[in-house]
Design a protein around this motif. Structure first.
Motif, PDB file in Angstrom:
ATOM      1  N   THR A 190      12.416  33.417 -15.122  1.00  0.00           N
ATOM      2  CA  THR A 190      11.858  32.094 -15.371  1.00  0.00           C
ATOM      3  C   THR A 190      10.514  31.997 -14.653  1.00  0.00           C
ATOM      4  N   PHE A 191       9.514  31.422 -15.329  1.00  0.00           N
ATOM      5  CA  PHE A 191       8.164  31.304 -14.782  1.00  0.00           C
ATOM      6  C   PHE A 191       7.777  29.836 -14.714  1.00  0.00           C
ATOM      7  N   LEU A 192       7.092  29.454 -13.629  1.00  0.00           N
ATOM      8  CA  LEU A 192       6.623  28.082 -13.453  1.00  0.00           C
ATOM      9  C   LEU A 192       5.186  28.103 -12.956  1.00  0.00           C
ATOM     10  N   LEU A 193       4.316  27.427 -13.690  1.00  0.00           N
ATOM     11  CA  LEU A 193       2.943  27.197 -13.240  1.00  0.00           C
ATOM     12  C   LEU A 193       2.909  25.778 -12.707  1.00  0.00           C
ATOM     13  N   THR A 194       2.536  25.620 -11.451  1.00  0.00           N
ATOM     14  CA  THR A 194       2.549  24.303 -10.826  1.00  0.00           C
ATOM     15  C   THR A 194       1.328  24.145  -9.933  1.00  0.00           C
ATOM     16  N   ARG A 195       1.042  22.913  -9.598  1.00  0.00           N
ATOM     17  CA  ARG A 195       0.011  22.628  -8.612  1.00  0.00           C
ATOM     18  C   ARG A 195       0.710  22.422  -7.279  1.00  0.00           C
ATOM     19  N   PRO A 196       0.038  22.714  -6.159  1.00  0.00           N
ATOM     20  CA  PRO A 196       0.724  22.673  -4.864  1.00  0.00           C
ATOM     21  C   PRO A 196       1.354  21.343  -4.487  1.00  0.00           C
ATOM     22  N   HIS A 197       0.756  20.207  -4.849  1.00  0.00           N
ATOM     23  CA  HIS A 197       1.286  18.923  -4.387  1.00  0.00           C
ATOM     24  C   HIS A 197       1.571  17.957  -5.527  1.00  0.00           C
ATOM     25  N   SER A 198       1.835  18.481  -6.710  1.00  0.00           N
ATOM     26  CA  SER A 198       2.090  17.609  -7.855  1.00  0.00           C
ATOM     27  C   SER A 198       3.004  18.328  -8.837  1.00  0.00           C
ATOM     28  N   ARG A 199       3.864  17.567  -9.488  1.00  0.00           N
ATOM     29  CA  ARG A 199       4.726  18.136 -10.515  1.00  0.00           C
ATOM     30  C   ARG A 199       4.357  17.614 -11.898  1.00  0.00           C
ATOM     31  N   SER A 200       3.327  16.801 -11.984  1.00  0.00           N
ATOM     32  CA  SER A 200       3.000  16.158 -13.256  1.00  0.00           C
ATOM     33  C   SER A 200       2.487  17.147 -14.299  1.00  0.00           C
ATOM     34  N   GLU A 201       1.895  18.246 -13.895  1.00  0.00           N
ATOM     35  CA  GLU A 201       1.326  19.211 -14.841  1.00  0.00           C
ATOM     36  C   GLU A 201       2.095  20.528 -14.866  1.00  0.00           C
ATOM     37  N   ASP A 202       3.339  20.529 -14.431  1.00  0.00           N
ATOM     38  CA  ASP A 202       4.129  21.758 -14.406  1.00  0.00           C
ATOM     39  C   ASP A 202       4.341  22.306 -15.809  1.00  0.00           C
ATOM     40  N   GLN A 203       4.287  23.628 -15.913  1.00  0.00           N
ATOM     41  CA  GLN A 203       4.608  24.315 -17.158  1.00  0.00           C
ATOM     42  C   GLN A 203       5.712  25.314 -16.847  1.00  0.00           C
ATOM     43  N   LEU A 204       6.889  25.101 -17.424  1.00  0.00           N
ATOM     44  CA  LEU A 204       8.056  25.940 -17.171  1.00  0.00           C
ATOM     45  C   LEU A 204       8.339  26.792 -18.395  1.00  0.00           C
ATOM     46  N   PHE A 205       8.519  28.093 -18.190  1.00  0.00           N
ATOM     47  CA  PHE A 205       8.844  29.039 -19.251  1.00  0.00           C
ATOM     48  C   PHE A 205      10.155  29.717 -18.877  1.00  0.00           C
ATOM     49  N   LYS A 206      11.189  29.503 -19.689  1.00  0.00           N
ATOM     50  CA  LYS A 206      12.498  30.088 -19.420  1.00  0.00           C
ATOM     51  C   LYS A 206      12.707  31.318 -20.293  1.00  0.00           C
ATOM     52  N   SER A 209       0.823  -1.209   0.000  1.00  0.00           N
ATOM     53  CA  SER A 209       0.000   0.000   0.000  1.00  0.00           C
ATOM     54  C   SER A 209       0.862   1.266   0.000  1.00  0.00           C
ATOM     55  N   ALA A 210       2.008   1.238   0.657  1.00  0.00           N
ATOM     56  CA  ALA A 210       2.883   2.412   0.661  1.00  0.00           C
ATOM     57  C   ALA A 210       3.527   2.635  -0.692  1.00  0.00           C
ATOM     58  N   SER A 211       3.842   1.580  -1.406  1.00  0.00           N
ATOM     59  CA  SER A 211       4.484   1.745  -2.712  1.00  0.00           C
ATOM     60  C   SER A 211       3.484   2.111  -3.798  1.00  0.00           C
ATOM     61  N   SER A 212       2.202   1.954  -3.567  1.00  0.00           N
ATOM     62  CA  SER A 212       1.206   2.319  -4.574  1.00  0.00           C
ATOM     63  C   SER A 212       0.859   3.800  -4.520  1.00  0.00           C
ATOM     64  N   ILE A 213       1.235   4.508  -3.479  1.00  0.00           N
ATOM     65  CA  ILE A 213       0.969   5.939  -3.359  1.00  0.00           C
ATOM     66  C   ILE A 213       2.079   6.690  -4.077  1.00  0.00           C
ATOM     67  N   PRO A 214       1.732   7.574  -5.024  1.00  0.00           N
ATOM     68  CA  PRO A 214       2.788   8.281  -5.754  1.00  0.00           C
ATOM     69  C   PRO A 214       3.474   9.317  -4.862  1.00  0.00           C
ATOM     70  N   VAL A 215       4.771   9.442  -5.034  1.00  0.00           N
ATOM     71  CA  VAL A 215       5.562  10.418  -4.291  1.00  0.00           C
ATOM     72  C   VAL A 215       5.922  11.545  -5.238  1.00  0.00           C
ATOM     73  N   GLN A 216       5.619  12.774  -4.855  1.00  0.00           N
ATOM     74  CA  GLN A 216       5.910  13.933  -5.684  1.00  0.00           C
ATOM     75  C   GLN A 216       7.086  14.689  -5.072  1.00  0.00           C
ATOM     76  N   GLU A 217       8.023  15.076  -5.923  1.00  0.00           N
ATOM     77  CA  GLU A 217       9.151  15.857  -5.445  1.00  0.00           C
ATOM     78  C   GLU A 217       8.722  17.301  -5.235  1.00  0.00           C
ATOM     79  N   SER A 218       9.353  17.942  -4.293  1.00  0.00           N
ATOM     80  CA  SER A 218       9.098  19.347  -4.048  1.00  0.00           C
ATOM     81  C   SER A 218       9.803  20.176  -5.113  1.00  0.00           C
ATOM     82  N   ASN A 219       9.216  21.308  -5.483  1.00  0.00           N
ATOM     83  CA  ASN A 219       9.877  22.189  -6.422  1.00  0.00           C
ATOM     84  C   ASN A 219      10.010  23.597  -5.835  1.00  0.00           C
ATOM     85  N   GLN A 220      10.326  23.636  -4.563  1.00  0.00           N
ATOM     86  CA  GLN A 220      10.556  24.902  -3.886  1.00  0.00           C
ATOM     87  C   GLN A 220      11.773  25.576  -4.509  1.00  0.00           C
TER      88      GLN A 220
END
Length: 182
Positions: A121-137, A31-42
């Protein structure tokens, strides 16, 4: 000598507890390995890079904050009611629209003059996920402002608008919460 004809169940109990322990251990790992882990992008960096260089980041940010400021311009905010159980006031989030969005930032000195040579540099992100990040350099400097265009937002929910501006040896950050209503 008395003959003991009663059965003893303690070996079966030990075996049962052992099987139960192994089963619960397997269930916990599965059960612990089935939960996705998201890296922080602070600070718009991976957690490991931010952790290794946090002292330099904080020094550069302090130097930036003493000389410059970042402002988000021409956005509509949502009026939120404060949480009565919290002593910390929450700023009103930026109101996003479905589809294409554009954001305009101003990097100015403390005297109020615009900075035209910042690396932004601009980043649009969701608070607890990096899967939908949009980075503009390398956001271009046009008409005295840094304008991020063609930010496509399709899913409703909470977002964070992050901007990093590098001027010389200093580095500043802006982090603004945003929301797209369903």
């Amino acid at each position: 000598m008395a003959k003991n004809s009663g059965k003893t169940y303690w070996p079966h109990m030990i075996l049962g507890f052992l099987v139960l322990g192994i089963t619960l251990s397997y269930w916990t790992v599965k059960s612990a390995s089935s939960i996705p882990v998201q890296e922080s992008n602070q600070y718009m960096l991976k957690y490991q890079m931010a952790d290794m260089n946090i002292n330099q980041i904080m020094e550069k940010r302090k130097a930036f904050d003493t000389a410059y400021a970042i402002h988000l311009l021409d956005v509509e905010t949502m009026v939120m009611t404060d949480n009565v159980n919290s002593n910390r006031p929450q700023p009103n989030p930026v109101k996003l629209s479905q589809g294409m969005n554009a954001f305009t930032y101003d990097v100015v000195t403390k005297e109020g003059t615009s900075v035209s040579d910042a690396n932004v540099t601009f980043l649009l992100t969701r608070p607890h996920s990096r899967s939908e990040d949009q980075l503009f350099k390398n956001i271009p400097y046009v008409n005295g402002k840094y304008r991020v265009t063609d930010v496509n937002i399709t899913k409703a929910g909470r977002y964070t608008l992050q901007l990093r501006a590098e001027v010389g040896d200093t580095m500043g950050y802006s982090e603004v919460s945003a929301y797209l209503k369903p």
